[in-house]
Design a protein around this motif. Sequence first.
Motif, PDB file in Angstrom:
ATOM      1  N   ARG A 127      -3.817   0.596  -4.942  1.00 27.12           N
ATOM      2  CA  ARG A 127      -3.962   2.029  -5.175  1.00 27.12           C
ATOM      3  C   ARG A 127      -5.422   2.379  -5.463  1.00 27.12           C
ATOM      4  O   ARG A 127      -5.946   3.389  -4.971  1.00 27.12           O
ATOM      5  CB  ARG A 127      -3.074   2.465  -6.341  1.00 27.12           C
ATOM      6  N   GLU A 128      -6.073   1.537  -6.257  1.00 31.82           N
ATOM      7  CA  GLU A 128      -7.469   1.807  -6.647  1.00 31.82           C
ATOM      8  C   GLU A 128      -8.433   1.641  -5.481  1.00 31.82           C
ATOM      9  O   GLU A 128      -9.345   2.457  -5.287  1.00 31.82           O
ATOM     10  CB  GLU A 128      -7.862   0.874  -7.789  1.00 31.82           C
ATOM     11  N   GLN A 129      -8.228   0.593  -4.666  1.00 31.67           N
ATOM     12  CA  GLN A 129      -9.201   0.316  -3.606  1.00 31.67           C
ATOM     13  C   GLN A 129      -8.846   0.957  -2.269  1.00 31.67           C
ATOM     14  O   GLN A 129      -9.689   1.029  -1.372  1.00 31.67           O
ATOM     15  CB  GLN A 129      -9.370  -1.188  -3.425  1.00 31.67           C
ATOM     16  N   GLY A 130      -7.593   1.441  -2.131  1.00 29.42           N
ATOM     17  CA  GLY A 130      -7.207   2.145  -0.917  1.00 29.42           C
ATOM     18  C   GLY A 130      -6.724   1.256   0.206  1.00 29.42           C
ATOM     19  O   GLY A 130      -6.489   1.728   1.322  1.00 29.42           O
ATOM     20  N   TYR A 131      -6.515   0.002  -0.054  1.00 33.42           N
ATOM     21  CA  TYR A 131      -5.991  -0.927   0.952  1.00 33.42           C
ATOM     22  C   TYR A 131      -5.350  -2.111   0.241  1.00 33.42           C
ATOM     23  O   TYR A 131      -5.576  -2.341  -0.955  1.00 33.42           O
ATOM     24  CB  TYR A 131      -7.095  -1.413   1.896  1.00 33.42           C
ATOM     25  N   CYS A 132      -4.541  -2.859   0.989  1.00 37.58           N
ATOM     26  CA  CYS A 132      -3.934  -4.087   0.466  1.00 37.58           C
ATOM     27  C   CYS A 132      -4.110  -5.202   1.481  1.00 37.58           C
ATOM     28  O   CYS A 132      -3.979  -4.964   2.699  1.00 37.58           O
ATOM     29  CB  CYS A 132      -2.441  -3.891   0.174  1.00 37.58           C
ATOM     30  N   GLN A 169      -9.409   1.175   8.772  1.00 44.17           N
ATOM     31  CA  GLN A 169      -9.731   2.410   8.043  1.00 44.17           C
ATOM     32  C   GLN A 169     -10.251   3.478   9.000  1.00 44.17           C
ATOM     33  O   GLN A 169      -9.943   4.662   8.841  1.00 44.17           O
ATOM     34  CB  GLN A 169     -10.756   2.114   6.941  1.00 44.17           C
ATOM     35  N   VAL A 199      -3.600  -0.169   5.402  1.00 44.71           N
ATOM     36  CA  VAL A 199      -4.086   1.055   4.759  1.00 44.71           C
ATOM     37  C   VAL A 199      -3.043   2.143   4.962  1.00 44.71           C
ATOM     38  O   VAL A 199      -2.271   2.108   5.930  1.00 44.71           O
ATOM     39  CB  VAL A 199      -5.438   1.509   5.346  1.00 44.71           C
ATOM     40  N   ILE A 229       0.834  -1.201   0.000  1.00 45.65           N
ATOM     41  CA  ILE A 229       0.000   0.000   0.000  1.00 45.65           C
ATOM     42  C   ILE A 229       0.871   1.253   0.000  1.00 45.65           C
ATOM     43  O   ILE A 229       0.474   2.299  -0.530  1.00 45.65           O
ATOM     44  CB  ILE A 229      -1.003  -0.003   1.182  1.00 45.65           C
ATOM     45  N   ARG A 254      -5.758  10.885  11.159  1.00 47.13           N
ATOM     46  CA  ARG A 254      -5.768  12.080  10.311  1.00 47.13           C
ATOM     47  C   ARG A 254      -6.438  13.242  11.028  1.00 47.13           C
ATOM     48  O   ARG A 254      -5.930  14.372  11.009  1.00 47.13           O
ATOM     49  CB  ARG A 254      -6.488  11.786   9.001  1.00 47.13           C
ATOM     50  N   GLN A 288       1.334   4.391  -3.151  1.00 47.21           N
ATOM     51  CA  GLN A 288       1.311   5.850  -2.998  1.00 47.21           C
ATOM     52  C   GLN A 288       2.390   6.539  -3.841  1.00 47.21           C
ATOM     53  O   GLN A 288       2.389   7.769  -3.978  1.00 47.21           O
ATOM     54  CB  GLN A 288       1.513   6.240  -1.522  1.00 47.21           C
ATOM     55  N   GLU A 300      -8.491   7.195   9.776  1.00 45.65           N
ATOM     56  CA  GLU A 300      -9.221   8.460   9.737  1.00 45.65           C
ATOM     57  C   GLU A 300      -9.092   9.207  11.056  1.00 45.65           C
ATOM     58  O   GLU A 300      -8.935  10.440  11.073  1.00 45.65           O
ATOM     59  CB  GLU A 300     -10.694   8.192   9.426  1.00 45.65           C
TER      60      GLU A 300
END
Length: 259
Positions: free
Chosen positions: A192-197, A248, A212, A151, A255, A155, A252
Motif C-alpha cells: 500500500r505504501e510503495q504502490g506495488y507488490c 507502472q 500494480v 496489491i 488510466r 486497496q 498509467e
Amino acid sequence: MEDKTLRPGDRDYVGALASGLTVLQSFNAEHQRMTLSEVAARADMDRAKARRFLLTLHALGYVRRNGRYFELTPRVLQLGYAYQASNRYRAVIQQYLEDITADLGESSSLAVLDGQDVVYVVRSAARHRLMAISLSVGTRLPAAYTSMGRILLAQLPDDELEQFLSRVEVHRHTPSSVDSVAGLRKAILQGREQGYCIVDQELDLGLRSAAVPVFAGDGELLGAINISTNAARVDMDTLTNSYLPRLQQVAERIRETTR
C-alpha cells in the motif's frame, strides 16, 4: 431497496441456486471429470443432493455425462460471457498486456479480487510455462500469495482488510511463503505504501512476479496487472528496476486511455 448482502437462512436467500453454483464451481483444472461421489465431497453435500443438481445441470446442458463421470460443457462459458462483454476496458487492457509479452517475452495478466482469491480476467501468456497448472482467464489463485492479490488487498479500507485477514488461511506453499497473519499484513501494508507488490516464489517454486493496481480515468479500480516470470531466468534486480517501471507505465497509459 436496501443494499444488504444476504446470508444463508435469510428469507430471500435461494439455497438451491447457491448449491447449484457450488456444484459447478467444484470442477476445476485438477478436477475436470468427476464421479458423483467426488462432486459431492468437493461440494460438501450428500450424494442424493449432488445427484439432483448434476442431473438438473445435465438437463440444462451445462454438464455432460460419460459413464460414471460428469464434466462441464462449453455452455458454461455463457455464464462468464456477460461479465467479459460488460467489461468495456477489456480490449484496451488486452492490447497493453500483449505489448508487454511481445517486448519482454513474459506473461502479463489482469486480475480482480473475489473473496479469498484473485480471478484472472485478462491474460497474455508467454511461451514459458510458469506453474504446474495452466493459467487462463477464469483461473483462481489465493490472493494472500500472489502479487496481484496483495496489491488489491492493499486497496481495501482498513476494516475490510482486517476482515480478510481474520479469515485467511496462512500456510507455507514453499519455504519462502509468509506463514503468519502478521507477516502477511506487513507485506500488504508495504505494498500500500510503495504502490506495488513483488512476490518471490511464495506460491510456487520458481515463480516470481510484480503487480500494480490499475485505475480507470474516473478513479474506478479495474484490478491489478502483473508481470510473472521464472526466478532462474529473471533476477530480482531486473524485475524491480526494469520490469516494474514498465508495468507502472502501462498502468498509467490504461488510466489515460480510459478517461
